[in-house]
Design an enzyme around this catalytic site. Structure first.
Site, short mmCIF file in Angstrom:
data_model
loop_
_atom_site.label_atom_id
_atom_site.label_comp_id
_atom_site.label_asym_id
_atom_site.label_seq_id
_atom_site.Cartn_x
_atom_site.Cartn_y
_atom_site.Cartn_z
N GLU A 1 0.74 -1.16 0.05
CA GLU A 1 -0.11 0.03 -0.21
C GLU A 1 0.85 1.24 0.06
O GLU A 1 0.57 2.27 -0.82
CB GLU A 1 -0.94 -0.09 1.39
CG GLU A 1 -1.64 1.30 1.38
CD GLU A 1 -2.44 1.29 2.61
OE1 GLU A 1 -2.78 2.40 3.24
OE2 GLU A 1 -2.61 0.18 3.21
N ASP B 1 0.73 3.93 -3.33
CA ASP B 1 0.49 5.27 -3.00
C ASP B 1 1.53 6.05 -3.43
O ASP B 1 1.41 7.24 -4.10
CB ASP B 1 0.35 5.63 -1.54
CG ASP B 1 0.13 7.05 -1.11
OD1 ASP B 1 -0.76 7.44 -1.27
OD2 ASP B 1 1.05 7.60 -0.62
N GLU C 1 -4.51 0.73 -3.76
CA GLU C 1 -3.09 1.27 -3.55
C GLU C 1 -2.17 -0.04 -3.41
O GLU C 1 -1.23 0.02 -4.11
CB GLU C 1 -2.84 2.24 -2.31
CG GLU C 1 -3.33 3.39 -2.61
CD GLU C 1 -3.31 4.42 -1.41
OE1 GLU C 1 -3.12 5.63 -1.63
OE2 GLU C 1 -3.43 3.85 -0.22
#
Length: 178
Positions: free
Chosen positions: A39, A43, A115
């Site tokens: 994640e 991102d 993400e």
């Protein structure tokens, strides 16, 4: 999603929520990691690709305008809607308690999972393939934000107002949840 993973284990890893891993502690064959590091990576990749796309699409725009568009495009609400449109919420591995409470449909959970999947796509296929995926997934949102056809990001508007008139950054405290 329109991308074929060479290493499906990366995609599987991206779908493992922390609660699932914790609920399976001690069992044989259970992954040692959840999707949080993917994640984090996703991102960053998402931010890079969207920033580059906005820079390319709107070269005459100010940094402030580009930042506003980017903030809306990569907002929790947009990520959650995009993930829901993909049906990603049906594939998230959750612990029993979280599953019973329907946590897999919460915007923060499905957006974070998207993400993680983008991070996995980057590791598996490289930046260009991940960038093509991101551009395709977020193309309509970029256009909608730029043309004003999407809801305003009220938190950003509040922060701008407070900065402009009070020369301070708002401090947020959770007073309750429902």
């Amino acid at each position: 999603m329109g991308i074929r993973f060479r290493r499906p284990a990366l995609l599987n890893h991206a779908l493992i929520h922390r609660s699932f891993r914790q609920s399976q502690t001690g069992r044989e064959g259970v992954p040692k990691d959840d999707n949080e590091t993917l994640e984090f990576l996703g991102d960053a990749v998402l931010g890079l690709v969207i920033s580059e796309e906005l820079f390319r699409l709107y070269p005459a725009s100010s940094v402030g305008d580009l930042a506003k568009i980017k903030a809306q495009v990569v907002s929790r609400a947009t990520l959650a809607q995009t993930a829901a449109d993909l049906g990603l919420d049906e594939w998230i591995l959750l612990g029993p308690g979280e599953m019973a409470r329907g946590e897999g449909h919460r915007p923060s959970v499905i957006g974070s999972t998207l993400e993680a999947v983008l991070g996995a796509a980057f590791l598996d296929r490289g930046l260009e393939a991940a960038a093509r995926l991101i551009r395709r997934l977020f193309k309509d949102e970029i256009e909608a934000v730029e043309t004003g056809k999407t809801a305003a990001d009220y938190k950003s508007l509040l922060q701008e107002y407070v900065l402009r008139y009070f020369k301070a950054i708002p401090e947020y405290r959770i007073v309750g949840e429902s």
